[in-house]
Design a protein around this motif. Structure first.
Motif, mmCIF file in Angstrom:
data_model
loop_
_atom_site.group_PDB
_atom_site.id
_atom_site.type_symbol
_atom_site.label_atom_id
_atom_site.label_comp_id
_atom_site.label_asym_id
_atom_site.label_seq_id
_atom_site.Cartn_x
_atom_site.Cartn_y
_atom_site.Cartn_z
ATOM 1 N N GLU A 247 0.809 -1.217 0.000
ATOM 2 C CA GLU A 247 0.000 0.000 0.000
ATOM 3 C C GLU A 247 0.849 1.276 0.000
ATOM 4 O O GLU A 247 0.537 2.266 -0.652
ATOM 5 C CB GLU A 247 -0.904 -0.003 1.245
ATOM 6 N N ASP A 248 1.961 1.225 0.728
ATOM 7 C CA ASP A 248 2.779 2.438 0.864
ATOM 8 C C ASP A 248 4.173 2.311 0.254
ATOM 9 O O ASP A 248 5.042 3.126 0.493
ATOM 10 C CB ASP A 248 2.905 2.816 2.348
ATOM 11 N N LYS A 249 4.378 1.270 -0.572
ATOM 12 C CA LYS A 249 5.722 1.069 -1.109
ATOM 13 C C LYS A 249 5.673 0.485 -2.513
ATOM 14 O O LYS A 249 4.931 -0.461 -2.781
ATOM 15 C CB LYS A 249 6.503 0.122 -0.178
ATOM 16 N N ALA A 250 6.468 1.060 -3.412
ATOM 17 C CA ALA A 250 6.574 0.529 -4.778
ATOM 18 C C ALA A 250 7.325 -0.795 -4.753
ATOM 19 O O ALA A 250 8.055 -1.104 -3.810
ATOM 20 C CB ALA A 250 7.318 1.535 -5.663
ATOM 21 N N ALA A 251 7.154 -1.582 -5.831
ATOM 22 C CA ALA A 251 7.842 -2.878 -5.941
ATOM 23 C C ALA A 251 9.277 -2.662 -6.425
ATOM 24 O O ALA A 251 9.684 -3.103 -7.501
ATOM 25 C CB ALA A 251 7.067 -3.785 -6.897
ATOM 26 N N HIS A 252 10.034 -1.932 -5.609
ATOM 27 C CA HIS A 252 11.411 -1.596 -5.976
ATOM 28 C C HIS A 252 12.297 -1.685 -4.739
ATOM 29 O O HIS A 252 11.901 -1.274 -3.649
ATOM 30 C CB HIS A 252 11.493 -0.176 -6.542
ATOM 31 N N THR A 253 13.493 -2.242 -4.928
ATOM 32 C CA THR A 253 14.441 -2.310 -3.819
ATOM 33 C C THR A 253 15.864 -2.286 -4.359
ATOM 34 O O THR A 253 16.070 -2.397 -5.571
ATOM 35 C CB THR A 253 14.187 -3.581 -2.958
ATOM 36 N N VAL A 254 16.823 -2.115 -3.465
ATOM 37 C CA VAL A 254 18.237 -2.178 -3.862
ATOM 38 C C VAL A 254 18.997 -3.093 -2.903
ATOM 39 O O VAL A 254 18.621 -3.218 -1.728
ATOM 40 C CB VAL A 254 18.911 -0.781 -3.890
ATOM 41 N N PHE A 255 20.034 -3.739 -3.432
ATOM 42 C CA PHE A 255 20.893 -4.603 -2.620
ATOM 43 C C PHE A 255 22.361 -4.284 -2.877
ATOM 44 O O PHE A 255 22.760 -4.065 -4.025
ATOM 45 C CB PHE A 255 20.692 -6.086 -2.994
ATOM 46 N N ASN A 256 23.148 -4.280 -1.819
ATOM 47 C CA ASN A 256 24.603 -4.301 -1.970
ATOM 48 C C ASN A 256 25.032 -5.713 -2.328
ATOM 49 O O ASN A 256 24.557 -6.681 -1.711
ATOM 50 C CB ASN A 256 25.301 -3.954 -0.646
ATOM 51 N N ILE A 257 25.921 -5.838 -3.310
ATOM 52 C CA ILE A 257 26.602 -7.116 -3.506
ATOM 53 C C ILE A 257 28.097 -6.811 -3.426
ATOM 54 O O ILE A 257 28.713 -6.329 -4.368
ATOM 55 C CB ILE A 257 26.247 -7.810 -4.844
ATOM 56 N N THR A 305 26.353 -6.524 3.829
ATOM 57 C CA THR A 305 25.622 -7.503 3.000
ATOM 58 C C THR A 305 24.511 -8.191 3.804
ATOM 59 O O THR A 305 24.005 -9.233 3.412
ATOM 60 C CB THR A 305 26.590 -8.558 2.422
ATOM 61 N N ASP A 306 24.135 -7.578 4.920
ATOM 62 C CA ASP A 306 23.110 -8.189 5.781
ATOM 63 C C ASP A 306 21.777 -8.362 5.049
ATOM 64 O O ASP A 306 21.109 -9.390 5.184
ATOM 65 C CB ASP A 306 22.876 -7.338 7.039
ATOM 66 N N LYS A 307 21.396 -7.343 4.284
ATOM 67 C CA LYS A 307 20.097 -7.404 3.587
ATOM 68 C C LYS A 307 20.092 -8.542 2.569
ATOM 69 O O LYS A 307 19.117 -9.295 2.461
ATOM 70 C CB LYS A 307 19.822 -6.060 2.893
ATOM 71 N N GLU A 311 17.737 -11.958 2.599
ATOM 72 C CA GLU A 311 16.838 -12.233 1.474
ATOM 73 C C GLU A 311 17.077 -13.598 0.858
ATOM 74 O O GLU A 311 16.148 -14.344 0.573
ATOM 75 C CB GLU A 311 16.996 -11.136 0.415
ATOM 76 N N ILE A 312 18.342 -13.945 0.605
ATOM 77 C CA ILE A 312 18.615 -15.193 -0.142
ATOM 78 C C ILE A 312 19.584 -16.139 0.583
ATOM 79 O O ILE A 312 19.965 -17.175 0.046
ATOM 80 C CB ILE A 312 19.163 -14.895 -1.563
#
Length: 338
Positions: A247-257, A305-307, A311-312
């Protein structure tokens, strides 16, 4: 067998080639596009392509992503499920000398990809951002939630722009999009404009290597060097993890690799000397000259790299000694050095 079609832009590039090769091994059908520009040795791009061009699951198209009509035609014809945009003009220092190509490729080219994903919906768009978006942030390690509004090079500004553009398109048209902030990628068949590759070239050309740290070993530059295989694992791991609109967030994110283990530049250089010594079977020492840090360079890159791990369940862990040994073994064989 995975029958999904993946469009990989920049497929003849360093990351694009290694990623395409692994995706083919995993059964994905790859449509690879690249403009084969001469920013660095085109022969290396052809060498990469030659290793995968005859694969049944690989189709290659030579074209530029800044050509909107051609991009539209590719989406129309192949209808990819997944898009990985790696095509970009790379390099911090080159962006100071030649800004036009950065706007053409990184801004206009990426806009064309977004427009195509808008009109031909995809399951997930992943795109290359860069650790350079963190600018000269003092807080380390860099986290995805950090403030990134102070880029110190045009290259970094174009990558930050990509993140903003992707977020907007995701918000407006519900395109699931993930930005990948890569940290100093290295390895076999890498980019000749990167320091480790250039240092090795200079050694064989009997040239001095320039080290931009003022010879200050206590306050040396730090870099989060990330081996190519770890980058590829991170990207493939994220393929099936498209962000979901709320509802309040677009389907977009960023990750550090990144490697989450920054090394002093001088440690990296001595490791490169040792790896090259091992590959050649004789002692190697570079002739060095110390110079001031260049405009646009940042003193440290250090990825949290915690995020990514949350996630994976993956954290890059190739040491620079392992990674550089693989690079120098490849280099000595590829260029037939003694």
């Amino acid at each position: 067998m995975n029958t999904k079609k993946v469009l990989v832009t920049g497929a003849a590039g360093f990351i694009g080639y290694h990623l395409s090769k692994q995706l083919i091994n995993e059964g994905y059908e790859i449509i690879g596009i690249d403009n084969l520009n001469d920013y660095y040795d085109v022969n290396l791009k052809h060498s990469r392509l030659n290793k995968i061009k005859n694969e049944e699951l690989f189709t290659f198209i030579e074209m530029d992503i800044s050509n909107k009509k051609k991009i539209e035609d590719v989406f129309q014809k192949y209808n990819p499920s997944l898009v990985i945009n790696l095509a970009a003009q790379a390099g911090v220092r080159y962006s100071i000398e030649n800004p036009d190509v950065y706007i053409q490729s990184n801004i206009i080219g990426f806009y064309n990809i977004l427009e195509a994903c808008r009109h031909h919906p995809v399951e997930h768009l992943l795109y290359a951002s860069s650790s350079s978006v963190y600018g000269s942030n003092k807080k380390v390690p860099f986290e995805e939630t950090d403030f990134v509004d102070n880029p110190v090079s045009l290259y970094a500004a174009t990558k930050k722009s990509n993140e903003l553009m992707a977020h907007t398109y995701s918000h407006l048209y519900n395109i699931p999009a993930t930005g990948l902030r890569f940290f100093t990628v290295y390895g076999p068949m890498g980019r000749p404009d990167m320091a480790y590759f250039g240092f090795t070239d200079k050694y064989f050309n009997n040239e001095l290597i320039q080290i931009f740290n003022n010879g200050d070993f206590d306050n040396d530059l730090y870099r989060d060097f990330t081996y190519i295989d770890d980058i590829v694992k991170g990207i493939i791991g994220l393929l099936g993890h498209a962000p979901i609109k709320t509802e309040d967030k677009a389907a977009h994110t960023v990750f550090n690799i990144g490697n989450n283990n920054p090394e002093k530049l001088m440690v990296f250089i001595t490791s490169l000397e040792q790896s090259l010594s091992n590959s050649l079977g004789r002692e190697v020492e570079f002739e060095k000259i110390y110079e001031p840090i260049k405009p646009g360079d940042v003193p440290a890159t250090y990825a949290s790299t915690d995020k990514l791990q949350r996630e994976i369940g993956f954290k890059p862990k190739t040491t620079i000694q392992e990674g550089l040994q693989k690079f120098t073994d490849w280099y000595v064989k590829y260029y037939n050095k003694k």
